[in-house]
Motif scaffolding. Structure first.
Motif, mmCIF file in Angstrom:
data_model
loop_
_atom_site.group_PDB
_atom_site.id
_atom_site.type_symbol
_atom_site.label_atom_id
_atom_site.label_comp_id
_atom_site.label_asym_id
_atom_site.label_seq_id
_atom_site.Cartn_x
_atom_site.Cartn_y
_atom_site.Cartn_z
ATOM 1 N N GLU A 222 0.832 -1.204 0.000
ATOM 2 C CA GLU A 222 0.000 0.000 0.000
ATOM 3 C C GLU A 222 0.863 1.250 0.000
ATOM 4 O O GLU A 222 0.577 2.225 -0.703
ATOM 5 C CB GLU A 222 -0.919 0.028 1.231
ATOM 6 N N PHE A 223 1.925 1.216 0.806
ATOM 7 C CA PHE A 223 2.830 2.365 0.895
ATOM 8 C C PHE A 223 3.474 2.644 -0.462
ATOM 9 O O PHE A 223 3.508 3.786 -0.927
ATOM 10 C CB PHE A 223 3.904 2.081 1.951
ATOM 11 N N THR A 224 3.979 1.591 -1.097
ATOM 12 C CA THR A 224 4.638 1.734 -2.393
ATOM 13 C C THR A 224 3.685 2.297 -3.438
ATOM 14 O O THR A 224 4.015 3.248 -4.167
ATOM 15 C CB THR A 224 5.174 0.372 -2.876
ATOM 16 N N ILE A 225 2.487 1.702 -3.523
ATOM 17 C CA ILE A 225 1.497 2.138 -4.512
ATOM 18 C C ILE A 225 1.077 3.582 -4.271
ATOM 19 O O ILE A 225 0.997 4.392 -5.209
ATOM 20 C CB ILE A 225 0.265 1.215 -4.478
ATOM 21 N N SER A 226 0.787 3.943 -3.025
ATOM 22 C CA SER A 226 0.311 5.292 -2.732
ATOM 23 C C SER A 226 1.368 6.340 -3.043
ATOM 24 O O SER A 226 1.063 7.395 -3.610
ATOM 25 C CB SER A 226 -0.124 5.387 -1.259
ATOM 26 N N VAL A 227 2.618 6.078 -2.671
ATOM 27 C CA VAL A 227 3.690 7.041 -2.956
ATOM 28 C C VAL A 227 3.872 7.199 -4.465
ATOM 29 O O VAL A 227 4.011 8.323 -4.973
ATOM 30 C CB VAL A 227 5.009 6.594 -2.295
ATOM 31 N N MET A 228 3.863 6.084 -5.196
ATOM 32 C CA MET A 228 4.008 6.162 -6.656
ATOM 33 C C MET A 228 2.843 6.928 -7.287
ATOM 34 O O MET A 228 3.030 7.707 -8.228
ATOM 35 C CB MET A 228 4.096 4.760 -7.248
ATOM 36 N N ALA A 229 1.644 6.695 -6.760
ATOM 37 C CA ALA A 229 0.468 7.393 -7.292
ATOM 38 C C ALA A 229 0.591 8.888 -7.060
ATOM 39 O O ALA A 229 0.265 9.694 -7.940
ATOM 40 C CB ALA A 229 -0.798 6.848 -6.629
ATOM 41 N N VAL A 230 1.067 9.285 -5.893
ATOM 42 C CA VAL A 230 1.240 10.708 -5.590
ATOM 43 C C VAL A 230 2.311 11.326 -6.493
ATOM 44 O O VAL A 230 2.141 12.430 -7.012
ATOM 45 C CB VAL A 230 1.622 10.906 -4.108
ATOM 46 N N LEU A 231 3.414 10.616 -6.690
ATOM 47 C CA LEU A 231 4.484 11.122 -7.554
ATOM 48 C C LEU A 231 3.998 11.314 -8.986
ATOM 49 O O LEU A 231 4.523 12.156 -9.722
ATOM 50 C CB LEU A 231 5.681 10.173 -7.529
ATOM 51 N N ARG A 232 2.986 10.527 -9.384
ATOM 52 C CA ARG A 232 2.405 10.658 -10.729
ATOM 53 C C ARG A 232 1.155 11.534 -10.717
ATOM 54 O O ARG A 232 0.408 11.574 -11.680
ATOM 55 C CB ARG A 232 2.085 9.262 -11.286
ATOM 56 N N LYS A 233 0.936 12.204 -9.577
ATOM 57 C CA LYS A 233 -0.171 13.145 -9.421
ATOM 58 C C LYS A 233 -1.535 12.481 -9.581
ATOM 59 O O LYS A 233 -2.484 13.096 -10.069
ATOM 60 C CB LYS A 233 -0.024 14.331 -10.387
ATOM 61 N N HIS A 234 -1.634 11.217 -9.184
ATOM 62 C CA HIS A 234 -2.914 10.514 -9.234
ATOM 63 C C HIS A 234 -3.405 10.318 -7.805
ATOM 64 O O HIS A 234 -3.337 9.235 -7.240
ATOM 65 C CB HIS A 234 -2.754 9.175 -9.951
ATOM 66 N N MET A 235 -3.896 11.416 -7.207
ATOM 67 C CA MET A 235 -4.234 11.438 -5.789
ATOM 68 C C MET A 235 -5.386 10.503 -5.441
ATOM 69 O O MET A 235 -5.441 9.939 -4.350
ATOM 70 C CB MET A 235 -4.570 12.870 -5.350
ATOM 71 N N ASP A 236 -6.341 10.325 -6.383
ATOM 72 C CA ASP A 236 -7.485 9.448 -6.124
ATOM 73 C C ASP A 236 -7.030 8.022 -5.803
ATOM 74 O O ASP A 236 -7.562 7.373 -4.906
ATOM 75 C CB ASP A 236 -8.425 9.418 -7.337
#
Length: 318
Positions: A222-236
């Motif tokens: 979850e941590f890995t996915i969420s950080v990657m999503a934020v770095l790609r500006k996909h906050m949802d």
């Protein structure tokens, strides 16, 4: 070897996270659903597989303390550690109205855990109730998503265009999701195994291992996915991943674990951890219901709470 296993596990988590988030975004486009639903179901539930494996394995080995500690500790860590860290990287802005509904479901799941916990244990009946609630929630969520107007879907598609290299062919999407989940689960398992052996050698209790090392370790996907999503500006995806994972951890994993064997609910779980879980879940729910983003101040509060929770737990219960 245990330290090498931990490092190898972290590398696999990074690779798995990259594959899963790209596959999930492509699946969202192909299934004509928003990245939010993809983050909630494919990513959120998929990344909870390590928690399921660890908890079921602990129950099968008559170690319900690790199983329960893993579930409750993961939920607290998902909010305090993951949302807190992501909020420091960039403000977690959210517009999807469904997020508010799912935040209430997340709070409801925690309330159900506490209510059943008053009986002193989680029984087969508890498991049936939780699994039934999860299936009802999933059915309702998918129904609402399919009947939602396409305006928000087009908006989310536009938000996801930064993933230029995501797979497009169906078989590549399936492989990306499958290998991503596989790498995440194996990486988490290697990390948890190495960390747990080291902790036991240092004399750390089973309950604390479950609530901290195992919980954090199984939350690494979850941590890995969420950080990657934020770095790609996909906050949802980042926020929905945590919300979906927390719902599945309680209704799904605790439900399945209760069906296998009764789980005692006493000691630090009843005296301390359930109230910490209720508080941090309530705080996140308020953030999602009455705000439009989780910025640095809110993120710092969540992180400080998590540090205080782990520290107090260690001081008074180890």
């Amino acid at each position: 070897m245990n330290y090498i296993m931990m490092i190898a596990g972290l590398l696999m988590l990074i690779i798995g996270g990259e594959l899963l988030i790209r596959g999930a975004m492509s699946a969202a486009n192909k299934l004509n659903v928003s990245p939010f639903l993809s983050g909630l179901v494919i990513v959120g539930f998929g990344t909870s597989m390590p928690e399921l494996i660890v908890s079921v394995n602990a129950i099968m080995n008559n170690n319900s303390a690790v199983a329960l500690g893993n579930i409750m500790g993961s939920n607290i860590g998902n909010i305090g550690l993951i949302i807190g860290t992501c909020g420091l990287i960039a403000p977690l802005a959210f517009k999807q109205s469904a997020l508010k509904r799912d935040a209430i479901v997340m709070l409801g799941a925690v309330s159900l855990l506490i209510l059943i916990g008053l009986t002193g244990s989680f029984s087969i009946i508890s498991g049936v109730v939780m699994i039934s609630a999860l299936l009802a929630y999933l059915g309702f969520t998918i129904y609402k998503e399919k009947n939602h107007n396409t305006a928000s879907h087009k908006l989310h598609q536009a938000e996801g265009k930064e993933l230029h290299t995501k797979p497009h062919k169906t078989w590549l999407v399936i492989l990306s999701i499958a290998f991503g989940l596989g790498f995440l689960m194996l990486g988490a398992q290697w990390f948890v195994t190495g960390a747990t052996i080291i902790a036991k050698a240092l004399g750390v209790s089973d309950a604390l291992i479950g609530l901290t090392l195992v919980a954090i370790g199984t939350s690494l996907p979850e941590f890995t996915i969420s950080v990657m999503a934020v770095l790609r500006k996909h906050m949802d995806v980042a926020v929905a991943n945590v919300v979906g994972s927390n719902i599945f951890n309680i209704l799904g994993i605790l439900g399945v674990s209760s069906l296998i064997s009764p789980i005692s609910f006493q000691g630090r779980f009843a005296e301390f951890d359930q109230w910490a879980l209720l508080f941090i879940t309530l705080v996140l729910t308020v953030f999602l219901l009455f705000g439009h983003s989780i910025g640095k101040l809110k993120a710092i509060f969540l992180l400080l709470f998590y540090v205080a929770y782990v520290s107090l737990g260690y001081i008074y219960f180890n």
